[in-house]
Write a protein that holds these residues in place. Structure first.
Motif, PDB file in Angstrom:
ATOM      1  N   THR A 113       0.656  -1.178   0.317  1.00  0.00           N
ATOM      2  CA  THR A 113       0.406   0.130   0.118  1.00  0.00           C
ATOM      3  C   THR A 113       0.829   1.132  -0.209  1.00  0.00           C
ATOM      4  N   GLY A 116      -4.565  -4.159  -4.692  1.00  0.00           N
ATOM      5  CA  GLY A 116      -5.766  -3.176  -4.750  1.00  0.00           C
ATOM      6  C   GLY A 116      -5.391  -1.775  -5.890  1.00  0.00           C
ATOM      7  N   GLU A 117      -6.136  -0.620  -4.754  1.00  0.00           N
ATOM      8  CA  GLU A 117      -5.402   0.844  -4.883  1.00  0.00           C
ATOM      9  C   GLU A 117      -5.679   1.603  -3.970  1.00  0.00           C
ATOM     10  N   GLU A 133      -5.416   2.170  -0.341  1.00  0.00           N
ATOM     11  CA  GLU A 133      -4.754   1.250   0.873  1.00  0.00           C
ATOM     12  C   GLU A 133      -6.775   0.238   0.783  1.00  0.00           C
ATOM     13  N   ARG A 134      -7.261   0.406  -0.158  1.00  0.00           N
ATOM     14  CA  ARG A 134      -8.194  -1.235  -0.680  1.00  0.00           C
ATOM     15  C   ARG A 134      -7.393  -1.647  -1.836  1.00  0.00           C
ATOM     16  N   LEU A 169      -7.611  -6.088  -2.085  1.00  0.00           N
ATOM     17  CA  LEU A 169      -8.470  -7.089  -2.857  1.00  0.00           C
ATOM     18  C   LEU A 169      -7.721  -8.681  -2.879  1.00  0.00           C
ATOM     19  N   GLU A 190     -12.711  -8.564  -0.002  1.00  0.00           N
ATOM     20  CA  GLU A 190     -12.216  -6.763  -0.006  1.00  0.00           C
ATOM     21  C   GLU A 190     -11.799  -6.849   1.423  1.00  0.00           C
ATOM     22  N   TRP A 191     -11.008  -6.861   2.023  1.00  0.00           N
ATOM     23  CA  TRP A 191     -10.122  -5.586   3.356  1.00  0.00           C
ATOM     24  C   TRP A 191     -11.361  -4.903   3.295  1.00  0.00           C
ATOM     25  N   THR A 192     -11.676  -4.963   5.481  1.00  0.00           N
ATOM     26  CA  THR A 192     -12.920  -4.233   5.759  1.00  0.00           C
ATOM     27  C   THR A 192     -12.305  -3.564   6.668  1.00  0.00           C
ATOM     28  N   PHE A 248     -16.841  -9.586  -2.001  1.00  0.00           N
ATOM     29  CA  PHE A 248     -16.373  -7.813  -2.670  1.00  0.00           C
ATOM     30  C   PHE A 248     -18.367  -7.510  -2.652  1.00  0.00           C
ATOM     31  N   GLY A 302     -10.891   3.339  -8.382  1.00  0.00           N
ATOM     32  CA  GLY A 302     -12.176   2.486  -7.807  1.00  0.00           C
ATOM     33  C   GLY A 302     -12.753   1.628  -8.866  1.00  0.00           C
TER      34      GLY A 302
END
Length: 186
Positions: A56, A98-99, A101-102, A104, A113-115, A122, A142
């Motif tokens: 990240t 991911g993109e 801090e998101r 996958l 997806e990380w929560t 997802f 996104g």
């Protein structure tokens, strides 16, 4: 001696490399190297074999293990998060990315997806069939583009940030698919 399997980072001058020993064993140890301007700044041994990494912008390193866990390396701590396929079938994980801090994780019959405390399916559901696998994924702004492969057919699935777009019959690709070069827009 190591074989490098994946890379992730901020730029071509600041990135992390995932390496595994040249052993043919599935349990071959992994190492993560931090490379800045061509110099190795650090080397960290992973507790188990990894097959993919994502870093990240804040510097958190995520590894995808062969045993079905996502491993977070942060501030000297290593935390493993179990991955569960939400549908029937054998779990098999192909990638983590991911993109920002998101984060996958994708694979056989699943997109997670990380929560902040766990990996969950997802939303909205990608409506993968039991025999379908996500082989490759790219996220930008996104929007998600992913190569989905099933029983000798595949297609590129697209998420526009709100909904999954329909896949027409003419967009179905016949044959055994392995990867999609979405990085160059092909």
């Amino acid at each position: 001696r190591h074989t490098f399997r994946a890379a992730s980072g901020r730029s071509a001058d600041d990135f992390h490399l995932l390496g595994r020993t040249s052993s043919t064993s599935d349990r071959a140890p992994s190492i993560i190297l931090h490379v800045v301007r061509g110099q190795v700044l650090s080397a960290e041994a992973a507790g188990e074999p990894l097959n993919d990494i994502y870093v990240t912008p804040s510097g958190t390193i995520w590894g995808l293990s062969l045993s079905g866990t996502a491993i977070r390396f942060e501030d000297g701590d290593t935390i493993a998060y179990p991955l569960q396929r939400p549908s029937r079938g054998r779990p098999w994980w192909y990638g983590i990315g991911g993109e920002g801090e998101r984060v996958l994780v994708w694979g056989a019959g699943a997109l997670l997806e990380w929560t902040g405390d766990a990996f969950v399916p997802f939303e909205p559901d990608a409506a993968l069939e039991e025999q379908e696998s996500i082989l490759s994924l790219r996220i930008s702004g996104g929007e998600i583009t992913m190569l989905v492969s099933g029983d000798r057919v595949g297609a590129v699935a697209r998420f526009d940030g709100r909904d999954w777009l329909p896949i027409s019959e003419t967009a179905v690709i016949e044959g055994m698919l392995s990867d999609l070069d979405v990085w160059r827009g092909i």
